[in-house]
Motif scaffolding. Structure first.
Motif, mmCIF file in Angstrom:
data_model
loop_
_atom_site.group_PDB
_atom_site.id
_atom_site.type_symbol
_atom_site.label_atom_id
_atom_site.label_comp_id
_atom_site.label_asym_id
_atom_site.label_seq_id
_atom_site.Cartn_x
_atom_site.Cartn_y
_atom_site.Cartn_z
ATOM 1 N N ASN A 1 0.811 -1.218 0.000
ATOM 2 C CA ASN A 1 0.000 0.000 0.000
ATOM 3 C C ASN A 1 0.851 1.278 0.000
ATOM 4 N N GLY A 2 2.198 1.148 -0.021
ATOM 5 C CA GLY A 2 3.085 2.298 -0.075
ATOM 6 C C GLY A 2 3.628 2.766 1.262
ATOM 7 N N GLN A 3 3.200 2.155 2.350
ATOM 8 C CA GLN A 3 3.686 2.530 3.685
ATOM 9 C C GLN A 3 5.106 2.007 3.888
ATOM 10 N N ARG A 4 6.034 2.913 4.252
ATOM 11 C CA ARG A 4 7.398 2.458 4.547
ATOM 12 C C ARG A 4 7.401 1.795 5.913
ATOM 13 N N VAL A 5 7.972 0.592 5.970
ATOM 14 C CA VAL A 5 8.024 -0.185 7.206
ATOM 15 C C VAL A 5 9.329 0.094 7.944
ATOM 16 N N TRP A 6 10.457 0.044 7.234
ATOM 17 C CA TRP A 6 11.765 0.346 7.801
ATOM 18 C C TRP A 6 12.776 0.532 6.687
ATOM 19 N N ASN A 7 13.915 1.061 7.063
ATOM 20 C CA ASN A 7 15.015 1.196 6.112
ATOM 21 C C ASN A 7 16.328 1.110 6.878
ATOM 22 N N LEU A 8 17.390 0.842 6.154
ATOM 23 C CA LEU A 8 18.704 0.810 6.791
ATOM 24 C C LEU A 8 19.770 1.186 5.784
ATOM 25 N N SER A 9 20.896 1.626 6.319
ATOM 26 C CA SER A 9 22.056 1.984 5.506
ATOM 27 C C SER A 9 23.183 1.023 5.821
ATOM 28 N N ILE A 10 23.852 0.555 4.788
ATOM 29 C CA ILE A 10 25.013 -0.302 4.942
ATOM 30 C C ILE A 10 26.248 0.599 4.893
ATOM 31 N N LYS A 11 27.027 0.563 5.933
ATOM 32 C CA LYS A 11 28.226 1.396 6.010
ATOM 33 C C LYS A 11 29.423 0.672 5.409
ATOM 34 N N ASN A 12 30.255 1.393 4.693
ATOM 35 C CA ASN A 12 31.535 0.898 4.170
ATOM 36 C C ASN A 12 31.423 -0.258 3.181
ATOM 37 N N SER A 13 30.261 -0.437 2.559
ATOM 38 C CA SER A 13 30.106 -1.478 1.552
ATOM 39 C C SER A 13 28.850 -1.194 0.740
ATOM 40 N N THR A 14 28.544 -2.080 -0.190
ATOM 41 C CA THR A 14 27.315 -1.995 -0.965
ATOM 42 C C THR A 14 26.611 -3.344 -0.946
ATOM 43 N N ILE A 15 25.340 -3.333 -1.233
ATOM 44 C CA ILE A 15 24.541 -4.553 -1.239
ATOM 45 C C ILE A 15 24.676 -5.225 -2.609
ATOM 46 N N LYS A 16 25.083 -6.492 -2.603
ATOM 47 C CA LYS A 16 25.221 -7.265 -3.844
ATOM 48 C C LYS A 16 23.991 -8.115 -4.117
ATOM 49 N N ASP A 17 23.358 -8.584 -3.044
ATOM 50 C CA ASP A 17 22.233 -9.496 -3.211
ATOM 51 C C ASP A 17 21.270 -9.305 -2.055
ATOM 52 N N LEU A 18 20.002 -9.502 -2.339
ATOM 53 C CA LEU A 18 18.936 -9.372 -1.352
ATOM 54 C C LEU A 18 18.011 -10.562 -1.558
ATOM 55 N N ILE A 19 17.796 -11.356 -0.515
ATOM 56 C CA ILE A 19 17.023 -12.587 -0.652
ATOM 57 C C ILE A 19 15.967 -12.664 0.438
ATOM 58 N N TRP A 20 14.716 -12.830 0.039
ATOM 59 C CA TRP A 20 13.628 -13.027 0.999
ATOM 60 C C TRP A 20 13.520 -14.506 1.342
ATOM 61 N N LYS A 21 13.286 -14.806 2.606
ATOM 62 C CA LYS A 21 12.944 -16.168 2.999
ATOM 63 C C LYS A 21 11.557 -16.448 2.413
ATOM 64 N N PRO A 22 11.295 -17.650 1.917
ATOM 65 C CA PRO A 22 10.011 -17.929 1.264
ATOM 66 C C PRO A 22 8.778 -17.572 2.092
ATOM 67 N N ASP A 23 8.861 -17.677 3.413
ATOM 68 C CA ASP A 23 7.698 -17.316 4.233
ATOM 69 C C ASP A 23 7.599 -15.806 4.468
ATOM 70 N N GLY A 24 8.574 -15.034 3.970
ATOM 71 C CA GLY A 24 8.542 -13.587 4.078
ATOM 72 C C GLY A 24 8.947 -13.016 5.420
ATOM 73 N N LYS A 25 9.341 -13.857 6.359
ATOM 74 C CA LYS A 25 9.643 -13.384 7.709
ATOM 75 C C LYS A 25 11.064 -12.872 7.883
ATOM 76 N N SER A 26 11.956 -13.212 6.974
ATOM 77 C CA SER A 26 13.355 -12.799 7.077
ATOM 78 C C SER A 26 13.865 -12.331 5.722
ATOM 79 N N LEU A 27 14.896 -11.504 5.789
ATOM 80 C CA LEU A 27 15.523 -10.947 4.602
ATOM 81 C C LEU A 27 17.027 -11.026 4.795
ATOM 82 N N ALA A 28 17.734 -11.597 3.824
ATOM 83 C CA ALA A 28 19.194 -11.676 3.883
ATOM 84 C C ALA A 28 19.795 -10.668 2.925
ATOM 85 N N LEU A 29 20.800 -9.939 3.393
ATOM 86 C CA LEU A 29 21.543 -9.005 2.551
ATOM 87 C C LEU A 29 22.979 -9.483 2.458
ATOM 88 N N ILE A 30 23.497 -9.587 1.246
ATOM 89 C CA ILE A 30 24.893 -9.938 1.018
ATOM 90 C C ILE A 30 25.590 -8.665 0.556
#
Length: 87
Positions: free
Chosen positions: A20-49
């Motif tokens: 619906n467009g509501q921002r839930v949260w955000n974060l900044s990665i310090k001293n690097s960049t995000i190469k990959d973002l993977i959702w757990k199939p149940d949607g409860k977790s998010l992995a950032l590489i």
């Protein structure tokens, strides 16, 4: 799951929104960049590489860090740097 992720143009910020467009949260990665973002199939977790080979697992509902797997842990097991992940 009603969440989706957006990355900033420099791949160092991630923004989590509801459909619906509501921002839930955000974060900044310090001293690097995000190469990959993977959702757990149940949607409860998010992995950032990150470009420096660190995997961070976050709770997708509140953005709390659950755990970090860094290069030191991987190298102790004679594996190479983390490049990509999958559930």
């Amino acid at each position: 799951m009603d969440l989706f992720a957006l990355l900033s143009h420099n791949s160092s910020n991630v923004f989590i929104y509801r459909i619906n467009g509501q921002r839930v949260w955000n974060l900044s990665i310090k001293n690097s960049t995000i190469k990959d973002l993977i959702w757990k199939p149940d949607g409860k977790s998010l992995a950032l590489i990150t470009a420096d080979g660190i995997c961070k697992l976050y709770d997708s509902n509140n953005g709390k860090l659950i755990t970090t797997i860094d290069n030191q842990v991987v190298r102790e097991n004679n594996d190479s740097i983390i490049e990509i992940a999958s559930w």
